[in-house]
Structure formats: structure tokens, C-alpha cells
Scaffold this motif. Structure first.
Motif, PDB file in Angstrom:
ATOM      1  N   ASP A  21       1.542   0.605   2.912  1.00 37.94           N
ATOM      2  CA  ASP A  21       2.577   1.614   2.714  1.00 37.94           C
ATOM      3  C   ASP A  21       2.601   2.142   1.273  1.00 37.94           C
ATOM      4  O   ASP A  21       2.785   3.344   1.054  1.00 37.94           O
ATOM      5  N   VAL A  69       4.128 -14.803  16.351  1.00 34.73           N
ATOM      6  CA  VAL A  69       2.681 -15.053  16.442  1.00 34.73           C
ATOM      7  C   VAL A  69       2.368 -16.503  16.080  1.00 34.73           C
ATOM      8  O   VAL A  69       2.912 -17.049  15.126  1.00 34.73           O
ATOM      9  N   GLU A 106      11.864  -7.239   1.543  1.00 35.39           N
ATOM     10  CA  GLU A 106      11.543  -7.441   2.964  1.00 35.39           C
ATOM     11  C   GLU A 106      12.550  -6.658   3.823  1.00 35.39           C
ATOM     12  O   GLU A 106      13.745  -6.736   3.604  1.00 35.39           O
ATOM     13  N   ARG A 107      12.008  -5.940   4.813  1.00 38.15           N
ATOM     14  CA  ARG A 107      12.903  -5.098   5.625  1.00 38.15           C
ATOM     15  C   ARG A 107      13.751  -5.903   6.607  1.00 38.15           C
ATOM     16  O   ARG A 107      14.807  -5.436   7.042  1.00 38.15           O
ATOM     17  N   MET A 151      -4.263 -19.528  13.183  1.00 39.34           N
ATOM     18  CA  MET A 151      -5.659 -19.803  13.558  1.00 39.34           C
ATOM     19  C   MET A 151      -6.319 -20.707  12.515  1.00 39.34           C
ATOM     20  O   MET A 151      -5.703 -21.062  11.520  1.00 39.34           O
ATOM     21  N   GLY A 162       7.232 -12.364   8.401  1.00 33.25           N
ATOM     22  CA  GLY A 162       6.433 -11.322   9.062  1.00 33.25           C
ATOM     23  C   GLY A 162       6.032 -11.768  10.452  1.00 33.25           C
ATOM     24  O   GLY A 162       6.868 -12.210  11.245  1.00 33.25           O
ATOM     25  N   ASN A 163       4.745 -11.735  10.757  1.00 33.88           N
ATOM     26  CA  ASN A 163       4.303 -12.112  12.101  1.00 33.88           C
ATOM     27  C   ASN A 163       4.528 -13.597  12.399  1.00 33.88           C
ATOM     28  O   ASN A 163       4.626 -13.993  13.570  1.00 33.88           O
ATOM     29  N   ARG A 194      -3.289  -7.798   6.046  1.00 29.16           N
ATOM     30  CA  ARG A 194      -3.959  -6.992   7.064  1.00 29.16           C
ATOM     31  C   ARG A 194      -4.517  -5.663   6.541  1.00 29.16           C
ATOM     32  O   ARG A 194      -5.358  -5.048   7.213  1.00 29.16           O
ATOM     33  N   GLY A 227       6.974  -6.978   1.368  1.00 29.83           N
ATOM     34  CA  GLY A 227       6.690  -7.666   2.627  1.00 29.83           C
ATOM     35  C   GLY A 227       6.577  -9.169   2.434  1.00 29.83           C
ATOM     36  O   GLY A 227       5.977  -9.642   1.465  1.00 29.83           O
ATOM     37  N   ARG A 236      -8.112 -11.125   9.279  1.00 29.11           N
ATOM     38  CA  ARG A 236      -6.739 -10.656   9.490  1.00 29.11           C
ATOM     39  C   ARG A 236      -5.778 -11.777   9.861  1.00 29.11           C
ATOM     40  O   ARG A 236      -4.567 -11.585   9.816  1.00 29.11           O
ATOM     41  N   MET A 256      -3.641 -15.478   9.985  1.00 31.87           N
ATOM     42  CA  MET A 256      -2.624 -15.848   9.007  1.00 31.87           C
ATOM     43  C   MET A 256      -3.116 -16.750   7.873  1.00 31.87           C
ATOM     44  O   MET A 256      -2.752 -16.496   6.714  1.00 31.87           O
ATOM     45  N   PRO A 268      -0.546 -20.059  17.362  1.00 32.05           N
ATOM     46  CA  PRO A 268      -0.522 -20.869  16.157  1.00 32.05           C
ATOM     47  C   PRO A 268      -1.202 -20.147  15.002  1.00 32.05           C
ATOM     48  O   PRO A 268      -1.786 -19.078  15.210  1.00 32.05           O
ATOM     49  N   PRO A 275       2.677 -13.702   5.840  1.00 32.08           N
ATOM     50  CA  PRO A 275       1.853 -14.731   5.202  1.00 32.08           C
ATOM     51  C   PRO A 275       1.348 -14.312   3.812  1.00 32.08           C
ATOM     52  O   PRO A 275       1.377 -15.097   2.869  1.00 32.08           O
ATOM     53  N   SER A 276       0.904 -13.057   3.690  1.00 32.55           N
ATOM     54  CA  SER A 276       0.347 -12.628   2.398  1.00 32.55           C
ATOM     55  C   SER A 276       1.439 -12.434   1.351  1.00 32.55           C
ATOM     56  O   SER A 276       1.303 -12.888   0.208  1.00 32.55           O
ATOM     57  N   GLY A 317       3.513  -6.748  18.034  1.00 30.20           N
ATOM     58  CA  GLY A 317       2.505  -7.169  17.056  1.00 30.20           C
ATOM     59  C   GLY A 317       1.416  -6.120  16.906  1.00 30.20           C
ATOM     60  O   GLY A 317       0.808  -5.691  17.884  1.00 30.20           O
ATOM     61  N   VAL A 340      10.849  -0.502   1.708  1.00 25.86           N
ATOM     62  CA  VAL A 340      10.194   0.317   0.684  1.00 25.86           C
ATOM     63  C   VAL A 340       9.846   1.651   1.315  1.00 25.86           C
ATOM     64  O   VAL A 340       9.141   1.704   2.335  1.00 25.86           O
TER      65      VAL A 340
HETATM   66  C1  LIG Z   1      -0.653  -9.686  18.677  1.00 25.75           C
HETATM   67  C2  LIG Z   1      -1.198 -10.449  17.526  1.00 25.75           C
HETATM   68  C3  LIG Z   1      -1.711 -11.712  17.715  1.00 25.75           C
HETATM   69  C4  LIG Z   1      -2.152 -12.451  16.643  1.00 25.75           C
HETATM   70  N1  LIG Z   1      -2.551 -13.740  16.824  1.00 25.75           N
HETATM   71  C5  LIG Z   1      -2.740 -14.527  15.748  1.00 25.75           C
HETATM   72  C6  LIG Z   1      -2.828 -15.928  15.890  1.00 25.75           C
HETATM   73  O1  LIG Z   1      -2.722 -16.465  16.985  1.00 25.75           O
HETATM   74  N2  LIG Z   1      -2.996 -16.673  14.765  1.00 25.75           N
HETATM   75  C7  LIG Z   1      -3.110 -16.116  13.520  1.00 25.75           C
HETATM   76  O2  LIG Z   1      -3.298 -16.858  12.539  1.00 25.75           O
HETATM   77  N3  LIG Z   1      -3.018 -14.776  13.359  1.00 25.75           N
HETATM   78  C8  LIG Z   1      -2.803 -13.971  14.431  1.00 25.75           C
HETATM   79  N4  LIG Z   1      -2.615 -12.630  14.270  1.00 25.75           N
HETATM   80  C9  LIG Z   1      -2.838 -11.987  12.963  1.00 25.75           C
HETATM   81  C10 LIG Z   1      -1.702 -12.139  11.959  1.00 25.75           C
HETATM   82  O3  LIG Z   1      -0.461 -12.323  12.581  1.00 25.75           O
HETATM   83  C11 LIG Z   1      -1.573 -10.949  10.992  1.00 25.75           C
HETATM   84  O4  LIG Z   1      -2.758 -10.287  10.763  1.00 25.75           O
HETATM   85  C12 LIG Z   1      -0.961 -11.478   9.689  1.00 25.75           C
HETATM   86  O5  LIG Z   1       0.382 -11.830   9.957  1.00 25.75           O
HETATM   87  C13 LIG Z   1      -1.054 -10.477   8.566  1.00 25.75           C
HETATM   88  O6  LIG Z   1      -0.230 -10.900   7.516  1.00 25.75           O
HETATM   89  P1  LIG Z   1       0.444  -9.824   6.575  1.00 25.75           P
HETATM   90  O7  LIG Z   1       1.181 -10.580   5.531  1.00 25.75           O
HETATM   91  O8  LIG Z   1      -0.575  -8.838   6.142  1.00 25.75           O
HETATM   92  O9  LIG Z   1       1.425  -8.985   7.516  1.00 25.75           O
HETATM   93  P2  LIG Z   1       2.689  -9.302   8.406  1.00 25.75           P
HETATM   94  O10 LIG Z   1       2.680 -10.667   8.936  1.00 25.75           O
HETATM   95  O11 LIG Z   1       2.741  -8.183   9.386  1.00 25.75           O
HETATM   96  O12 LIG Z   1       3.913  -9.160   7.407  1.00 25.75           O
HETATM   97  C14 LIG Z   1       4.262  -7.920   6.828  1.00 25.75           C
HETATM   98  C15 LIG Z   1       5.688  -8.019   6.318  1.00 25.75           C
HETATM   99  O13 LIG Z   1       5.999  -6.854   5.565  1.00 25.75           O
HETATM  100  C16 LIG Z   1       7.258  -6.336   5.960  1.00 25.75           C
HETATM  101  N5  LIG Z   1       7.211  -4.895   5.690  1.00 25.75           N
HETATM  102  C17 LIG Z   1       6.312  -4.015   6.195  1.00 25.75           C
HETATM  103  N6  LIG Z   1       6.516  -2.790   5.692  1.00 25.75           N
HETATM  104  C18 LIG Z   1       7.568  -2.898   4.845  1.00 25.75           C
HETATM  105  C19 LIG Z   1       8.240  -1.960   4.014  1.00 25.75           C
HETATM  106  N7  LIG Z   1       7.845  -0.686   3.942  1.00 25.75           N
HETATM  107  N8  LIG Z   1       9.295  -2.398   3.281  1.00 25.75           N
HETATM  108  C20 LIG Z   1       9.698  -3.705   3.351  1.00 25.75           C
HETATM  109  N9  LIG Z   1       9.078  -4.628   4.122  1.00 25.75           N
HETATM  110  C21 LIG Z   1       8.015  -4.236   4.846  1.00 25.75           C
HETATM  111  C22 LIG Z   1       7.364  -6.701   7.423  1.00 25.75           C
HETATM  112  O14 LIG Z   1       8.703  -6.704   7.864  1.00 25.75           O
HETATM  113  C23 LIG Z   1       6.713  -8.080   7.448  1.00 25.75           C
HETATM  114  O15 LIG Z   1       7.645  -9.110   7.178  1.00 25.75           O
HETATM  115  C24 LIG Z   1      -2.157 -11.871  15.345  1.00 25.75           C
HETATM  116  C25 LIG Z   1      -1.642 -10.589  15.142  1.00 25.75           C
HETATM  117  C26 LIG Z   1      -1.142  -9.890  16.228  1.00 25.75           C
HETATM  118  C27 LIG Z   1      -0.537  -8.556  15.986  1.00 25.75           C
END
Ligand SMILES: Cc1cc2nc3c(=O)[nH]c(=O)nc-3n(C[C@H](O)[C@H](O)[C@H](O)COP(=O)(O)OP(=O)(O)OC[C@H]3O[C@@H](n4cnc5c(N)ncnc54)[C@H](O)[C@@H]3O)c2cc1C
Length: 462
Positions: free
Chosen positions: A182, A60, A46-47, A64, A53-54, A394, A23, A407, A409, A62, A26-27, A318, A145
Motif C-alpha cells: 500500500d 490461517v 494496524e487496521r 507452514m 494478520g492472517n 507477501r 500492518g 509467502r 508465515m 498451521p 507475521p512480517s 484470505g 494507512v
Molecule cells: C488462503 C490462504 C492460505 C494460506 N495458508 C497458509 C498456511 O497454511 N500456512 C502458512 O504459513 N501460510 C499460509 N498462507 C500465507 C500467509 O498467511 C501469508 O502470506 C502471510 O500471512 C503474509 O504475511 P504478511 O505479514 O505479509 O501479511 P498479512 O498476514 O496479510 O498481514 C497484513 C496486516 O496488515 C494489515 N494492513 C493491511 N493494509 C493495511 C493498511 N493500509 N493500514 C493498516 N493496516 C493494514 C492487515 O490488517 C494485516 O493485519 C496462506 C494464505 C492464504 C491467503
């Protein structure tokens, strides 16, 4: 992959690496850059066909706050700061130090919304990619994955699927940044979902952007109306008249860097699971229906939006909350409220507990005030019962309430930097991630410009 399904396939090995990151949100972005910079041969899987990602696919924004709750100290630095500065140099982001609370960039919200980071999603795709390539990360897009490769309680690689078929990746350490745990769930280790009392999670939202907004008119309305939750009275009036059916009390309107273009964070789909494909399908369909209702509402009722047109909807609904690992430590609301110090702190944060109700139109932002600065420990990123894996973003080990704060970014970037650095350290020292020397990890994070609190300063800086 909602539960462990043992996969027995004779798949060809595509790559043998030290660290495989799943993935590129951000993380994952931050983890892959950090692992490779620390010398680990690293692959990022990355899929989608781009990173973020978000940040990108979810539309998503700004980002925060990356500051303390009182807005005085920047807490999230390191890879996050580098990305922001790179985008800002191209006129595609505004550094958070220049974005005060109550501004249109943070939806005119005050509490916990000082120093957000407006940015253009396309800028993340480019700048993120550059940082990965400069660090020497091998990138594999269009690859999902499907399961971990395991040997007893140890993950030693992944199975992926793509247009090339099913293939294997050999990895000494896998970093699960899938946001749904996952890899950990696929290995059969314990995970949890949603609220402790009933398993319900925060609702989903399909982000969209509109163009053609009269920014000055919106500003004038908000400063005249003087509502704590801007636009709430307009929503209530429309609801009373049966013209607003979205199950959400307020509307989240966020100005972007482009004149007349706003992000809308307002659709709400309740009672759906982020790890159930039927639910995800339902949510996409319902989210899109709500976008069209909201367009009518915005044009008809919200000052400044009369000529607004739909610019785009996110590539994916999202998901705010889904599966989380059970780690060596589970972060709690009490940890956030008391600002508990952890010997194994890997990051600090000041964003509030932001819960969109799993069951109705309400939400909580100010109900559970956290300390001005709270800490995130390394142990919440280490699965309790599984070796060979670290987790960030997340799906880390936190209660429903604590996750609601960390949770967002910026802290996801901080967690990603920690696990990428830790994974490289585990490889370099030949130990399992849970057994790394945490003092060394903290020193390396500080060298790489992370902020772990006022007492911890880089040992190598003269
Ligand atoms: C509706 C909503 C509003 C939000 N508002 C804000 C905001 O305003 N500001 C803020 O800072 N945060 C906000 N957040 C929170 C934030 O966007 C997420 O919590 C944050 O992006 C988590 O980062 P992550 O890296 O864990 O996951 P993600 O950003 O979800 O990235 C996960 C990545 O993994 C990839 N992936 C997943 N499964 C697989 C797999 N099996 N194989 C290959 N690739 C895979 C996905 O395609 C994606 O690119 C919001 C979230 C939501 C849903």
C-alpha cells in the motif's frame, strides 16, 4: 489504494517516530519488535483491533514449515521461534520439531509439510501483543494507512484514518508490511500484480473452523485409504454426482490443538483482485456461500465429520497474492531451484513452490522442486525507486513462482525481522535503507538468533 492518489491534507501530526510499521501480520509483528529492540522509536499501525494478520484475522494455519525441505534443519528462528515457544509454554502451540510430515496437523500431506507449527489464533493475539509491549513499540489499532507522506522520491511518513479523523505520522523509515504494498504503490513507485504472463494471481480462500469432529475416525479413514492427496476420491465422487461445485480438486483439512476442531482451507474464489474493493466484496460473499456448501459436503461424506458444526469463519477472506514491489533484486524460481547464495542473505527457507491455480481447480506443490535450503536477499526488500521505505511479507520483490514459496508465515517472520533490524540500523547510522552496511545487518540478525546458513555464525558468541 489500488494506485497512487496524491493526498493533500493538512492533517495534525499524531506521532514523530524513527520507524513506522504498517500492518501487524507475521512480517509487521516481527519488524516492529525487531526495530524497537534495536533502539528505534517504533510505532505499529494496524487496521484491526488485534495483531496477527492472517495468523488471527485470516484464521490461517498451521504455520507452514520453518525447516529445510528435508526436515532436518530449523531455518526460521529469531522472533518466530520466540513467539512459538511463548505460545507452547501456555499449551497453545506445538513446536515444529514435534510435528512430522503426514500428520493430521499438516493435512496428512508429506511433501514440504514436515515440521509445521499448529497454534491457537487467540494465543498469537496475546503473545504477540506482549512481545510488542515488552520491546516498547507504540501500538495504534483501528487505524488504516491511506497514503504515504512523500518528498519527491522519498517517503517520510504516513497519513492514517481512524475514528479520530485523518492524522499524520512523521517517520524516518516506513516499513510496508501491508501485504499489498500500500505504501509503495501509494507513493507512485512501480509495482506488479500476479503472473508475469497475464497478471492473474492465486485464488482467494475464506478459512473456517469446525467443531465436533471425530478425530480418530478421520485418522482411521486416511490410513486405510492410502491416497497421496487424502480425500481426493471423495471429492471426485461428489463432483461427478453434481454435489460439489467448489473449483478445487482437493480439500485441506488441518487438525488443531483442540480435540474435534479442524481448520478448513478449501473454499476457492478465482479471478478476483486483492486490491479492488468490489472484487473483495464479491469474494467474501462467494467464500461464505462455499463454506455452507462445504459444511453439507463434510457432514454428508467425510468420515469423522458427520456431527461437525461450523465454529467460525475468518474475519477476512484470505488473499494469497496481490501487488508486489519492484525491488533492487527480484527473487526468481531459478534462485530457489539452485539454492543461489546471496552476499546479502537475510534469511533462509525450505518451503516448496505452492501455487493454487489462478484459473482452475488445480495446483502445484511438487512440480518445481527447490533446493533443500534457499536464500532470501536483503535487496528484494528494498524498493528500487523509492527511499525511506522497506517491505516484508507477501508484497516483496519476487516473481509469481518464487513468491509462492516465500509467502508463507515463517519466512514472512524472517523477512520482517530483517527489515525491522535494517530500519533501526538506517536510523542509527543516518543513511537510507538501501545504503546500510549489510555485514552489520547480518551480524545483528545472527545476534538476534536468525539463521543465515551454516557458514554464518554470530561474531559475538564466544
Ligand atoms: C488462503 C490462504 C492460505 C494460506 N495458508 C497458509 C498456511 O497454511 N500456512 C502458512 O504459513 N501460510 C499460509 N498462507 C500465507 C500467509 O498467511 C501469508 O502470506 C502471510 O500471512 C503474509 O504475511 P504478511 O505479514 O505479509 O501479511 P498479512 O498476514 O496479510 O498481514 C497484513 C496486516 O496488515 C494489515 N494492513 C493491511 N493494509 C493495511 C493498511 N493500509 N493500514 C493498516 N493496516 C493494514 C492487515 O490488517 C494485516 O493485519 C496462506 C494464505 C492464504 C491467503
Amino acid at each position: 489504494m489500488s494506485q497512487a492518489v496524491p493526498l493533500h491534507v493538512d492533517a495534525p501530526v499524531r506521532a514523530k517516530v524513527d520507524v513506522a510499521v504498517v500492518g501487524s501480520g507475521p512480517s509487521g509483528l516481527s519488524a516492529a519488535i525487531s526495530a524497537a529492540r534495536r533502539g528505534a522509536r517504533t510505532i505499529l499501525i494496524e487496521r484491526y483491533g488485534y495483531v496477527g494478520g492472517n495468523l488471527t484475522a485470516g484464521l490461517v494455519g498451521p504455520c507452514m514449515t520453518s525447516y529445510s525441505l528435508d526436515g532436518t534443519t530449523q531455518l526460521i528462528r529469531g522472533v518466530f521461534e520466540e513467539l512459538v515457544l511463548r505460545m507452547e509454554a501456555r499449551g497453545q502451540a506445538i513446536h515444529p520439531s514435534k510435528v512430522p510430515a503426514n500428520s493430521p496437523y499438516c493435512g496428512y500431506i508429506t511433501y514440504g509439510h514436515d515440521k509445521v507449527t499448529p497454534f491457537e489464533p487467540e494465543a498469537v493475539k496475546m503473545a504477540g501483543l506482549e512481545m510488542l509491549r515488552e520491546a516498547g513499540v507504540e501500538i495504534l489499532f483501528h487505524s488504516t494507512v491511506i497514503a504515504p507522506r512523500t518528498d519527491g522520491d522519498r517517503v517520510n511518513g504516513l497519513f492514517i484514518t481512524s475514528k479520530s479523523g485523518i492524522e499524520a505520522i512523521d517517520a524516518t523509515v516506513v516499513v510496508d508490511c501491508s501485504a499489498d504494498a500500500d505504501v509503495v504503490a501509494g507513493a507512485g513507485a512501480q509495482t506488479v500484480y500476479g503472473r508475469e504472463e497475464d497478471g492473474l494471481a492465486q485464488p482467494m480462500t475464506l478459512f473456517f473452523r469446525v467443531a465436533g469432529v471425530d478425530d480418530a475416525k478421520v485418522d482411521a479413514y486416511v490410513s486405510e485409504a492410502q491416497e497421496i492427496r487424502p480425500f481426493a476420491s471423495i471429492v471426485e465422487d461428489a463432483r461427478q454426482k453434481g454435489e460439489y461445485t467448489i473449483p478445487r480438486k482437493g480439500i485441506g483439512l488441518y487438525k488443531t490443538m483442540r480435540p474435534g476442531v479442524w481448520r478448513i482451507n478449501t473454499t476457492r474464489v478465482l479471478g478476483v483482485s486483492g486490491v479492488d474493493v468490489a472484487d473483495l466484496t464479491t469474494a467474501e460473499i462467494e467464500g461464505r456461500k462455499q463454506v455452507h456448501e462445504l459444511m453439507e459436503f463434510l457432514r454428508g461424506r467425510v468420515p469423522g465429520f458427520a456431527d461437525a458444526m461450523l465454529l467460525d469463519t475468518a474475519a477476512t477472506i484470505g488473499v494469497r497474492e496481490s501487488r508486489r514491489i519492484v525491488g533492487e533484486y527480484t527473487l526468481t524460481l531459478d534462485d530457489l531451484e539452485t539454492g543461489r547464495h546471496f552476499d546479502d542473505v537475510i534469511g533462509t527457507c525450505g518451503y516448496p513452490v505452492d501455487i493454487h491455480s489462478p484459473t482452475d481447480a488445480g495446483g502445484r506443490l511438487e512440480d518445481d522442486p527447490t533446493a533443500n535450503v534457499y536464500e532470501m536477499p536483503y535487496r528484494m526488500l528494498v524498493p528500487r525507486d523509492l527511499d525511506g521505505v522497506l517491505v516484508a511479507g507477501r508484497c516483496v520483490s519476487a516473481t509469481h513462482e518464487a513468491l509462492a514459496a516465500i509467502r508463507v508465515m515463517p519466512p514472512s517472520f524472517a523477512m520482517g525481522q530483517a527489515v525491522g533490524t535494517a530500519a533501526a540500523l538506517a536510523v542509527a547510522t543516518g543513511v537510507q535503507p538501501r545504503a546500510i552496511d549489510v555485514d552489520t545487518l547480518q551480524d545483528q540478525l545472527l545476534e538476534d538468533h536468525a539463521y543465515l546458513g551454516p557458514e554464518r555464525v554470530p561474531q559475538t558468541v564466544g
